[in-house]
Design an enzyme around this catalytic site. Sequence first.
Site, PDB file in Angstrom:
ATOM      1  N   MET A 175       0.539  -2.654  -1.861  1.00 29.55           N
ATOM      2  CA  MET A 175       1.120  -3.317  -3.026  1.00 29.55           C
ATOM      3  C   MET A 175       2.406  -2.673  -3.558  1.00 29.55           C
ATOM      4  O   MET A 175       2.843  -3.011  -4.652  1.00 29.55           O
ATOM      5  CB  MET A 175       0.077  -3.394  -4.156  1.00 29.55           C
ATOM      6  N   ASP A 189      -9.376   0.112   4.380  1.00 31.83           N
ATOM      7  CA  ASP A 189     -10.294  -1.021   4.552  1.00 31.83           C
ATOM      8  C   ASP A 189      -9.612  -2.011   5.496  1.00 31.83           C
ATOM      9  O   ASP A 189      -8.440  -1.817   5.832  1.00 31.83           O
ATOM     10  CB  ASP A 189     -10.619  -1.680   3.197  1.00 31.83           C
TER      11      ASP A 189
HETATM   12  N1  HPA Z   1      -4.914  -5.100  -0.421  1.00 30.32           N
HETATM   13  C1  HPA Z   1      -3.926  -4.579  -1.137  1.00 30.32           C
HETATM   14  N2  HPA Z   1      -3.728  -3.297  -1.271  1.00 30.32           N
HETATM   15  C2  HPA Z   1      -4.573  -2.462  -0.646  1.00 30.32           C
HETATM   16  C3  HPA Z   1      -5.618  -2.939   0.126  1.00 30.32           C
HETATM   17  C4  HPA Z   1      -5.798  -4.312   0.248  1.00 30.32           C
HETATM   18  O1  HPA Z   1      -6.714  -4.812   0.922  1.00 30.32           O
HETATM   19  N3  HPA Z   1      -6.298  -1.869   0.609  1.00 30.32           N
HETATM   20  C5  HPA Z   1      -5.669  -0.762   0.152  1.00 30.32           C
HETATM   21  N4  HPA Z   1      -4.623  -1.119  -0.605  1.00 30.32           N
END
Ligand code: HPA
Length: 241
Positions: free
Chosen positions: A185, A209
């Site tokens: 982000m 993740d």
């Molecule tokens: N989305 C956005 N930002 C993130 C994510 C995600 O799945 N995982 C770690 N930062």
Amino acid sequence: MPTPHISAESNEIAPLVIMPGDPRRAERIANQLLPDAHCVSQVRGNGIWTGSHQGTAMSVVPSGMGIPSLSIYAHELFAEYGVQRICRVGTAGGISTNVAIRDVVVGAAAHTDSRIAQLLVPDVSCSLSADPVMLCAAAQKARELTGNEAPKVHIGALYSSDFFYLDRPDITTALERIGTLAVEMEAAGLYAAALQAGRQALSVCTVSDHLRDQQALPMNPSQRETGYATALSVAISALVA
Ligand code: HPA
């Protein structure tokens, strides 16, 4: 001179900045890498740390979450504190099936759904890309780190989204088709701020993740530490290059 969001004096922030998202991680990084670290700002509880790493002055500045928060700190660091290089060290969600949890992604470029790219030059969607010197140094370090136990280091495009919670698998599928490695982000905001200021930036993210594999086990605490250690050593190499 202190800014609206940073209370440090002009000489209390180093030209090289490590930028995690989370303030508590910033403190841990400072304790780990800068033996003489001291806190130089605490505005909004967002602690900024300055010290030296193997003789080179560095600061650790948390960005907070998302492009708007990061943009405030990056702008003030470049414009008011004369910072030369910022390296973001964060987490990202895997998009490409070539990327696994605990791998590291170095963001050569950042696609984004934020309006930041349109604001730089009217009517042009600017390419938000990493500084080439920092990127080459990161790639060199990544080659040195290759080994059986080490997490893989990938170099490619990140997707900087304004939305953590957005149920639009069509977007990530289309992004995957054009080779995008992972979603986070902040990188696009950092690259835009550096381009605007004529300074240098890079983002190095640990995959925490995976959007394609919801069953994938999250990193356990020891994997987190080794994953972050790889990202940090890549980041330091890029900062001092
Ligand atoms: N989305 C956005 N930002 C993130 C994510 C995600 O799945 N995982 C770690 N930062």
